[in-house]
Design a protein around this motif. Structure first.
Motif, PDB file in Angstrom:
ATOM      1  N   TRP A 241      10.368 -17.023 -42.833  1.00  0.00           N
ATOM      2  CA  TRP A 241      11.078 -17.462 -40.952  1.00  0.00           C
ATOM      3  C   TRP A 241      10.247 -18.576 -40.836  1.00  0.00           C
ATOM      4  O   TRP A 241      10.527 -18.991 -39.955  1.00  0.00           O
ATOM      5  N   SER A 242       9.215 -18.779 -41.555  1.00  0.00           N
ATOM      6  CA  SER A 242       8.454 -19.581 -41.047  1.00  0.00           C
ATOM      7  C   SER A 242       9.386 -20.675 -41.185  1.00  0.00           C
ATOM      8  O   SER A 242       9.113 -21.718 -40.987  1.00  0.00           O
ATOM      9  N   ILE A 243       9.816 -20.754 -42.208  1.00  0.00           N
ATOM     10  CA  ILE A 243      10.632 -22.598 -43.160  1.00  0.00           C
ATOM     11  C   ILE A 243      11.874 -22.469 -42.199  1.00  0.00           C
ATOM     12  O   ILE A 243      11.978 -23.262 -42.080  1.00  0.00           O
ATOM     13  N   ILE A 244      12.870 -21.031 -41.389  1.00  0.00           N
ATOM     14  CA  ILE A 244      13.380 -21.516 -40.908  1.00  0.00           C
ATOM     15  C   ILE A 244      13.372 -21.925 -39.824  1.00  0.00           C
ATOM     16  O   ILE A 244      14.275 -23.536 -39.034  1.00  0.00           O
ATOM     17  N   PHE A 245      12.473 -21.286 -39.276  1.00  0.00           N
ATOM     18  CA  PHE A 245      11.829 -21.932 -37.644  1.00  0.00           C
ATOM     19  C   PHE A 245      11.630 -23.491 -37.487  1.00  0.00           C
ATOM     20  O   PHE A 245      12.255 -24.201 -37.146  1.00  0.00           O
ATOM     21  N   TRP A 246      10.730 -24.064 -39.076  1.00  0.00           N
ATOM     22  CA  TRP A 246      10.018 -25.408 -38.939  1.00  0.00           C
ATOM     23  C   TRP A 246      11.709 -26.676 -38.854  1.00  0.00           C
ATOM     24  O   TRP A 246      11.709 -27.538 -38.920  1.00  0.00           O
ATOM     25  N   PHE A 247      12.238 -25.507 -39.777  1.00  0.00           N
ATOM     26  CA  PHE A 247      13.387 -26.221 -40.084  1.00  0.00           C
ATOM     27  C   PHE A 247      14.004 -26.808 -39.149  1.00  0.00           C
ATOM     28  O   PHE A 247      14.725 -27.905 -38.026  1.00  0.00           O
ATOM     29  N   THR A 248      14.688 -25.904 -38.617  1.00  0.00           N
ATOM     30  CA  THR A 248      15.236 -25.902 -37.069  1.00  0.00           C
ATOM     31  C   THR A 248      14.562 -26.706 -36.198  1.00  0.00           C
ATOM     32  O   THR A 248      15.086 -27.480 -35.527  1.00  0.00           O
ATOM     33  N   ALA A 249      12.830 -26.698 -35.725  1.00  0.00           N
ATOM     34  CA  ALA A 249      12.336 -27.153 -35.077  1.00  0.00           C
ATOM     35  C   ALA A 249      12.658 -28.442 -34.855  1.00  0.00           C
ATOM     36  O   ALA A 249      12.142 -29.268 -34.226  1.00  0.00           O
ATOM     37  N   LEU A 250      12.348 -29.691 -36.353  1.00  0.00           N
ATOM     38  CA  LEU A 250      12.369 -30.288 -36.559  1.00  0.00           C
ATOM     39  C   LEU A 250      13.433 -31.120 -36.571  1.00  0.00           C
ATOM     40  O   LEU A 250      13.783 -32.516 -36.106  1.00  0.00           O
ATOM     41  N   SER A 251      14.441 -30.605 -37.021  1.00  0.00           N
ATOM     42  CA  SER A 251      15.674 -31.590 -36.754  1.00  0.00           C
ATOM     43  C   SER A 251      16.783 -31.027 -35.698  1.00  0.00           C
ATOM     44  O   SER A 251      17.358 -31.949 -35.059  1.00  0.00           O
ATOM     45  N   THR A 252      16.239 -30.047 -34.668  1.00  0.00           N
ATOM     46  CA  THR A 252      17.002 -29.711 -33.742  1.00  0.00           C
ATOM     47  C   THR A 252      16.874 -31.537 -32.658  1.00  0.00           C
ATOM     48  O   THR A 252      17.762 -31.990 -32.369  1.00  0.00           O
ATOM     49  N   PRO A 253      15.709 -31.311 -32.628  1.00  0.00           N
ATOM     50  CA  PRO A 253      15.173 -33.033 -31.772  1.00  0.00           C
ATOM     51  C   PRO A 253      16.269 -34.324 -32.396  1.00  0.00           C
ATOM     52  O   PRO A 253      17.252 -34.974 -30.877  1.00  0.00           O
ATOM     53  N   VAL A 254      16.405 -33.971 -33.432  1.00  0.00           N
ATOM     54  CA  VAL A 254      16.989 -35.496 -33.837  1.00  0.00           C
ATOM     55  C   VAL A 254      18.327 -35.280 -33.336  1.00  0.00           C
ATOM     56  O   VAL A 254      18.852 -36.411 -33.237  1.00  0.00           O
ATOM     57  N   PHE A 255      19.256 -34.610 -33.809  1.00  0.00           N
ATOM     58  CA  PHE A 255      20.275 -34.530 -33.669  1.00  0.00           C
ATOM     59  C   PHE A 255      20.637 -34.847 -31.702  1.00  0.00           C
ATOM     60  O   PHE A 255      21.637 -35.163 -31.495  1.00  0.00           O
ATOM     61  N   MET A 256      19.967 -34.139 -31.310  1.00  0.00           N
ATOM     62  CA  MET A 256      20.113 -33.872 -30.032  1.00  0.00           C
ATOM     63  C   MET A 256      20.122 -35.286 -29.396  1.00  0.00           C
ATOM     64  O   MET A 256      20.449 -36.057 -28.604  1.00  0.00           O
ATOM     65  N   MET A 257      19.122 -36.228 -29.577  1.00  0.00           N
ATOM     66  CA  MET A 257      18.879 -37.193 -29.858  1.00  0.00           C
ATOM     67  C   MET A 257      20.536 -38.356 -29.750  1.00  0.00           C
ATOM     68  O   MET A 257      20.822 -39.433 -29.116  1.00  0.00           O
ATOM     69  N   ALA A 258      20.806 -37.671 -31.073  1.00  0.00           N
ATOM     70  CA  ALA A 258      22.365 -38.518 -31.399  1.00  0.00           C
ATOM     71  C   ALA A 258      23.711 -37.817 -30.167  1.00  0.00           C
ATOM     72  O   ALA A 258      24.703 -39.204 -30.217  1.00  0.00           O
ATOM     73  N   MET A 259      22.845 -36.675 -29.176  1.00  0.00           N
ATOM     74  CA  MET A 259      24.371 -36.192 -29.732  1.00  0.00           C
ATOM     75  C   MET A 259      25.042 -37.070 -27.842  1.00  0.00           C
ATOM     76  O   MET A 259      25.972 -36.898 -27.779  1.00  0.00           O
ATOM     77  N   PRO A 260      24.003 -37.736 -27.042  1.00  0.00           N
ATOM     78  CA  PRO A 260      24.816 -38.498 -26.390  1.00  0.00           C
ATOM     79  C   PRO A 260      26.078 -39.200 -26.447  1.00  0.00           C
ATOM     80  O   PRO A 260      26.949 -39.837 -25.578  1.00  0.00           O
ATOM     81  N   PHE A 261      26.328 -40.004 -28.144  1.00  0.00           N
ATOM     82  CA  PHE A 261      26.587 -41.033 -28.055  1.00  0.00           C
ATOM     83  C   PHE A 261      27.786 -40.287 -29.535  1.00  0.00           C
ATOM     84  O   PHE A 261      28.963 -40.959 -29.656  1.00  0.00           O
ATOM     85  N   PHE A 262      27.935 -38.093 -29.469  1.00  0.00           N
ATOM     86  CA  PHE A 262      28.956 -37.338 -30.318  1.00  0.00           C
ATOM     87  C   PHE A 262      30.082 -36.847 -29.880  1.00  0.00           C
ATOM     88  O   PHE A 262      30.625 -36.510 -29.315  1.00  0.00           O
ATOM     89  N   ALA A 263      29.480 -36.462 -28.550  1.00  0.00           N
ATOM     90  CA  ALA A 263      28.983 -35.451 -27.540  1.00  0.00           C
ATOM     91  C   ALA A 263      30.692 -35.826 -26.497  1.00  0.00           C
ATOM     92  O   ALA A 263      30.497 -36.851 -25.970  1.00  0.00           O
ATOM     93  N   GLY A 264      31.866 -34.493 -26.358  1.00  0.00           N
ATOM     94  CA  GLY A 264      32.447 -34.665 -26.042  1.00  0.00           C
ATOM     95  C   GLY A 264      32.964 -33.558 -25.247  1.00  0.00           C
ATOM     96  O   GLY A 264      32.660 -32.439 -25.442  1.00  0.00           O
TER      97      GLY A 264
END
Length: 305
Positions: free
Chosen positions: A186-209
């Motif tokens: 559960w720690s492995i899944i948590f840190w994978f999503t916790a660390l990658s979600t902000p990166v995708f969030m920063m890209a969202m304004p350029f790709f969200a529709g």
């Protein structure tokens, strides 16, 4: 939901893995549907990670297990998140570029890349069985790549993306194997999503529709199925060995083929039926050989001097 070792329960592990195969195939179908409705790949990855992060965090909080997320290996988690986030582009990209059944079949080449990585990066010696398996599996890939007369759906670029995804999945398996020595699943899944979600969030304004209600339902269902698949996969490995449940993973091809036919009106090609047995057979040969080597190694460790 802790890091303790669960008592082996083979039938439960097989049942969970069967359900995992269904959910993974369903996620792939929804990714493809979302792509056809104009949802950008970055959007799908963001919602996939964000919803999984929210569910894992909420579950651990409700059970009072947030303390289990403490780690002294944040750099290792960051490396896994970086490669995992990059890998998801290729995994989802393969589904968007290829028919579901072919994309699923090519994902089964991950064990071949694991063998290559073991040789090139860890200096492991590979004998006749595993070398032959890689060769047979490669022949299966070549068969699937042949022109099918299906409107050019099988492209060299699509096959490249699928194989790159499989190679990265193999690399990630080594990362997770190392993390499992000290971290809970559960720690492995948590840190994978916790660390990658902000990166995708920063890209969202350029790709969200903007999307209609039906498309949002597809996006949410895709994200929920991705989260469920991750949790089911982790749970199945708590009750059974990876080698024991490997065969069950191949049932996802049946679901992917069914979705391709019923949802996308795409019949599987003759080349798929010729190439898939070669790839699946080669993967099973590698799994069998790995099991034999593991048993021999264990016997050698406990043998009296």
């Amino acid at each position: 939901m802790d890091g303790s070792v669960a008592r082996p329960r083979p039938m439960l592990a097989i049942g969970l893995r069967l359900l995992t195969a269904v959910v993974f195939a369903t996620m792939g179908m929804l990714v493809k549907l979302g792509g056809e409705r104009g949802v950008h790949l970055v959007e799908m990855l963001f919602w996939r990670q964000m919803i999984t992060f929210a569910l894992i965090t909420a579950g651990l909080a409700l059970l009072g297990k947030l303390a289990t997320l403490r780690t002294n290996r944040i750099k290792s988690h960051a490396g896994r998140a970086a490669l995992g986030g990059f890998c998801m582009f290729f995994v989802y990209g393969a589904v968007l570029l290829l028919p579901l059944a072919e994309a699923t079949t090519l994902s089964y080449t991950a064990p071949f890349f694991a063998v290559v990585i073991a040789v090139t990066m860890f200096g492991e010696r590979v004998g006749l069985y595993r070398s032959a398996a890689v060769l047979v599996g490669s022949c299966g890939v070549l068969v699937i790549m042949q022109p099918t007369g299906m409107g050019g759906e099988i492209t060299a670029f699509g096959v490249f993306v699928a194989l790159a995804a499989a190679a990265m999945v193999a690399m990630i398996s080594f990362q997770i194997q190392d993390l499992n020595k000290t971290e809970s699943p559960w720690s492995i899944i948590f840190w994978f999503t916790a660390l990658s979600t902000p990166v995708f969030m920063m890209a969202m304004p350029f790709f969200a529709g903007a999307h209609d209600a039906d498309t949002w339902l597809i996006i949410i269902a895709m994200a929920l199925s991705g989260a469920a698949a991750q949790i089911l996969l982790t749970s199945s490995l708590r009750f059974g060995s990876a080698g024991m449940v490997l065969l069950i993973d191949y049932t996802s091809l049946l679901w992917a083929t069914a979705y391709g036919f019923t949802v996308f009106d795409r019949e599987p090609s003759a080349n798929l039926w010729l190439g898939a047995p070669l790839i699946i057979g080669a993967g099973l040969l590698i799994a069998w050989r790995e099991r034999k080597l593991a048993i021999a190694h264990k016997k050698a460790e406990i043998a009296p001097e």
